[in-house]
Design a protein around this motif. Structure first.
Motif, PDB file in Angstrom:
ATOM      1  N   PHE A 163      -9.524 -57.882  -7.031  1.00  0.00           N
ATOM      2  CA  PHE A 163      -8.200 -56.914  -7.345  1.00  0.00           C
ATOM      3  C   PHE A 163      -7.809 -56.301  -5.955  1.00  0.00           C
ATOM      4  N   ARG A 194     -15.989 -56.540   1.364  1.00  0.00           N
ATOM      5  CA  ARG A 194     -16.365 -56.066  -0.059  1.00  0.00           C
ATOM      6  C   ARG A 194     -16.992 -57.157  -0.787  1.00  0.00           C
ATOM      7  N   GLY A 208     -16.161 -52.198  -3.441  1.00  0.00           N
ATOM      8  CA  GLY A 208     -14.619 -51.699  -2.935  1.00  0.00           C
ATOM      9  C   GLY A 208     -13.940 -50.559  -3.945  1.00  0.00           C
ATOM     10  N   THR A 209     -12.663 -50.423  -3.783  1.00  0.00           N
ATOM     11  CA  THR A 209     -12.010 -49.452  -4.920  1.00  0.00           C
ATOM     12  C   THR A 209     -10.459 -49.921  -4.781  1.00  0.00           C
ATOM     13  N   ILE A 230     -19.226 -59.387   0.498  1.00  0.00           N
ATOM     14  CA  ILE A 230     -20.503 -59.456   1.150  1.00  0.00           C
ATOM     15  C   ILE A 230     -21.358 -58.215   0.276  1.00  0.00           C
ATOM     16  N   THR A 231     -20.719 -56.852   0.186  1.00  0.00           N
ATOM     17  CA  THR A 231     -21.417 -55.812  -0.175  1.00  0.00           C
ATOM     18  C   THR A 231     -21.748 -56.368  -1.807  1.00  0.00           C
ATOM     19  N   LYS A 245     -24.717 -58.563  -1.960  1.00  0.00           N
ATOM     20  CA  LYS A 245     -25.784 -58.106  -1.910  1.00  0.00           C
ATOM     21  C   LYS A 245     -26.266 -57.288  -3.121  1.00  0.00           C
ATOM     22  N   ARG A 246     -25.329 -56.217  -3.607  1.00  0.00           N
ATOM     23  CA  ARG A 246     -25.692 -55.441  -4.698  1.00  0.00           C
ATOM     24  C   ARG A 246     -26.136 -56.206  -5.893  1.00  0.00           C
ATOM     25  N   MET A 248     -25.175 -57.828 -16.111  1.00  0.00           N
ATOM     26  CA  MET A 248     -24.461 -56.707 -15.903  1.00  0.00           C
ATOM     27  C   MET A 248     -23.370 -57.015 -14.634  1.00  0.00           C
ATOM     28  N   ASN A 249     -22.194 -56.656 -14.715  1.00  0.00           N
ATOM     29  CA  ASN A 249     -21.189 -57.119 -13.667  1.00  0.00           C
ATOM     30  C   ASN A 249     -21.495 -56.421 -12.508  1.00  0.00           C
ATOM     31  N   ARG A 280     -15.330 -57.823  -8.236  1.00  0.00           N
ATOM     32  CA  ARG A 280     -16.295 -57.785  -9.086  1.00  0.00           C
ATOM     33  C   ARG A 280     -16.905 -59.060  -9.340  1.00  0.00           C
TER      34      ARG A 280
END
Lengths: 270, 339, 84
Positions: free
Chosen positions: C60, C72, C6-7, C74-75, C78-79, C1-2, C16
């Protein structure tokens, strides 16, 4: 001693970027209530990354999640090695303060936001790493199931109590933020009341509130003048203790005057 | 600072319906999740999900900055992610398309009154993956799209006709699991029943054809009359994506003497695809046109043996097995749907 | 899964990550001409720093500064379990 403490949502880059543009003396980068559960990790990383790259000329605090939240330790370690002015600890109590003090090297500003914490305020604030106290009236009143009103009668006693505690320990007492964004008259009344009860500064949740808060919590003209006179006499006599207007002035009072003038200078009042 | 609150209790749902009505919008009854955005104690925006379709976005005039939509979108994406869903859609008015493309959603199709966008995945990638997975060639081929709930001799006749007239046939089975016979079983039955036809490949439609997303009215229980436009999205997706990705030059359909709505769908297909569409007469048995709904009626009436005349062996074998018996039980105890 | 982080809000970016056998960095930015290269550099430097090479990174960008892009990414790493 900062007059205004502006909360900035920790996961909103556009606001973090502008953190020193709002003219508050201090900002609180928030990892707690303004950040959704699914963004806690992202906010932590963003605040860390930002702090590692930047320093403006405002005081920077980080509001971490409370000790029982599951995010506490990661929040603390994310910024502990960076140049922050301190942690803001929500839902503070004596045990939580101990836990944070053990885990970090920075000053602590606890948020007093439940009845027991109000009663334990002295024990909380006297801790050597604690540098003041913030009142969290929204959560406090919710906890007590009472209405939070604009004239603040329900938190009047609490404000006085915390003011006494903080002044006795010679630490700042930071008042609860005003939550009605567009009501600046209400803010002015609320801030004046808090000031008159002994608050030394006030938190804010919106940049539009900063200017008013700065105005109301800065040293007053008369206080500045008194301080100027004390310092003038001090340099004139060259002694540690002296008489001014028929009263004895000693070193602690002179020191207070010096700090007040320094603050006034910082706030461009002199 | 805006606060998001989920719509949970009945009182909140009523407030949502009223809020939408005040702004000339309807509350749609397939909604599974909704949020309000509050500015202190005032509701300023809302958005909803119908499973993985985002809908009913509304931001009141004073707050019409892009940002509130962004915040709601971000929240919905996270809610979906929490449930392991990374593919989502939105239906919106053509004039709002830009709002969603700035959120990195891509347009799938557009009709006069509506635009369908998707996020998280792209139809071209998904179909390309499907094509590779089933080793579909680049040669010209025919297609049949069936729900087959269950597969009947009528379906078999349609597929065999296509197989006779074309070198390769793709049989797309409706993936949406809203029928009495589960998708996996419908799929397996068709594979078994067409195993003797070497030029036939059976594959799923995925969520882009005859799905809750592209053709929600297909699954309506009562025979409500549907408008042309409600079938148009499905037809356009087929025309603009499936025919191209799979190089389909003919699609075979059975004639529709019974259902007004299915006849309408067939007509819209013919209007947009012309000679690409081949409509063949329904197979009959003893002068009765065979249909899956007829078979289900027989099941409901407990006349399982009678079904032999109308279905391939694979279907009958299934009904004699354990899963089949569970489906029979289910059909006998519930009201029948249209398909 | 991707995996995403961020937003699409102004000054932010959305990262992504998708599985890949090699490193691919794709940037789409509202200020691509001026900052596209800089963003690409921040992404690659961060991936280098963490020793991650087999991943596809799409960014994006809506005008994010370097520290935001870095955070973003790095987050997302980690995710997605690419780093601790």
């Amino acid at each position: 001693m900062s007059r205004s403490y502006l909360f900035i949502p920790g996961n909103t880059p556009s606001m973090i970027q502008s953190h020193d543009v709002y003219d508050s003396d201090a900002v609180i980068l928030d990892l707690e209530d303004s950040v959704a559960v699914y963004d806690k990790d992202a906010a932590r990383e963003l605040v860390r990354s930002f702090l590692a790259a930047h320093r403006g000329n405002v005081e920077v605090f980080v509001r971490i999640n409370d000790v029982d939240s599951g995010h506490f330790h990661r929040d603390v370690s994310a910024v502990d090695d960076l140049a922050i002015n301190g942690y803001v600890l929500p839902k503070a109590n004596p045990q939580a303060i101990d836990a944070l003090a053990k885990a970090c090297n920075h000053p602590i500003l606890p948020i007093i936001e439940d009845p027991q914490a109000v009663l334990d305020a002295y024990a909380i604030v006297r801790h050597p790493q604690v540098k003041g106290a913030i009142l969290g009236a929204e959560d406090l009143t919710k906890e007590m199931m009472i209405e939070r009103t604009s004239d603040g009668i329900e938190i009047h006693h609490v404000r006085s109590h915390l003011a006494l505690v903080c002044h006795a320990l010679q630490k700042p007492f930071i008042d609860t933020p005003w939550t009605v964004v567009d009501d600046l008259d209400g803010l002015a009344k609320d801030a004046s009341l808090a000031r008159s009860l002994g608050a030394t500064g006030k938190a804010a949740i919106h940049p539009n509130h900063v200017a008013l808060i700065n105005d109301l919590f800065g040293p007053s003209e008369s206080a500045i003048r008194d301080a100027e006179r004390i310092l003038a006499k001090a340099s004139e006599t060259g002694k540690g203790a002296f008489r001014l207007d028929g009263k004895m002035i000693d070193e602690p009072i002179v020191e207070k005057a010096r700090r007040l003038i320094a603050a006034a200078a910082r706030y461009n009042k002199r | 600072m805006f606060v998001i609150k989920e719509v949970l209790i009945e009182a909140e749902k009523q407030e949502l319906i009223a809020f939408l009505h005040r702004h000339n919008m309807e509350y749609e009854h397939d909604i599974t999740y909704s949020i309000f955005v509050y500015d202190v104690d005032r509701v300023i925006a809302t958005a909803s999900l119908a499973n993985n379709v985002m809908k009913c976005f509304l931001v009141i005039d004073d707050y019409k900055q892009q940002n509130v939509t962004n915040i709601m979108f971000h929240h919905l994406v996270n809610v979906l992610a929490e449930h392991g869903v990374d593919h989502y859609f939105v239906y919106t008015l053509p004039r709002n398309e830009a709002v969603f493309t700035s959120l990195n959603m891509t347009k799938i199709v557009e009709t006069m009154n509506t635009v369908l966008l998707e996020g998280g995945r792209r139809i071209q990638d998904v179909l390309a993956q499907l094509k590779a997975q089933y080793h579909v060639s680049d040669k010209k081929k025919a297609a049949v799209i069936v729900n087959a709930n269950p597969m009947t001799n009528g379906h078999l006749h349609l597929i065999e006709t296509a197989a006779r007239e074309n070198d390769e046939v793709l049989v797309f089975v409706v993936s949406e699991d809203l029928s009495s016979f589960p998708f996996a079983d419908r799929f397996a039955i068709i594979q078994k029943a067409t195993a003797h036809l070497k030029q036939v490949t059976v594959l799923p439609t995925l969520s882009y054809l005859v799905s809750r997303i592209t053709f929600p009215k297909y699954f309506l229980k009562e025979d409500q009359l549907i408008q042309d436009e409600q079938t148009l999205v499905d037809v356009l997706v087929y025309k603009e994506y499936y025919t191209k990705m799979f190089n389909i030059n003919r699609r075979y359909l059975g004639e529709e003497p019974f259902s007004y709505n299915t006849a309408k769908y067939n007509q819209v297909l013919k209007d947009h695809l012309g000679n690409h569409i081949r409509i063949i007469p329904r197979k009959t048995f003893k002068n009765k046109a065979i249909s899956a709904s007829m078979v289900r009626k027989l099941i409901k009436a407990g006349k399982i043996e009678k079904i032999r005349d109308y279905v391939p062996q694979a279907t009958f074998d299934y009904l004699s097995g354990e899963s089949g018996k569970a489906v029979i039980e289910m059909i006998r105890s519930h009201t029948l749907g249209r398909h | 899964m991707n995996v995403t982080a961020g937003t699409y809000e102004s000054s932010d970016c959305l990262i992504r990550l998708s599985p890949s056998t090699t490193r691919k960095v794709i940037v789409e930015s509202i200020v691509f001409d001026q900052f596209g290269d800089a963003i690409q550099r921040v992404l690659n430097d961060t991936l280098d720093q963490y020793g991650v090479s087999a991943v596809q990174v799409e960014c994006f960008d809506k005008g994010a500064l370097d520290y935001t892009v870095r955070a973003r990414l790095i987050t997302a790493l980690k995710r997605g379990g690419y780093i601790e």
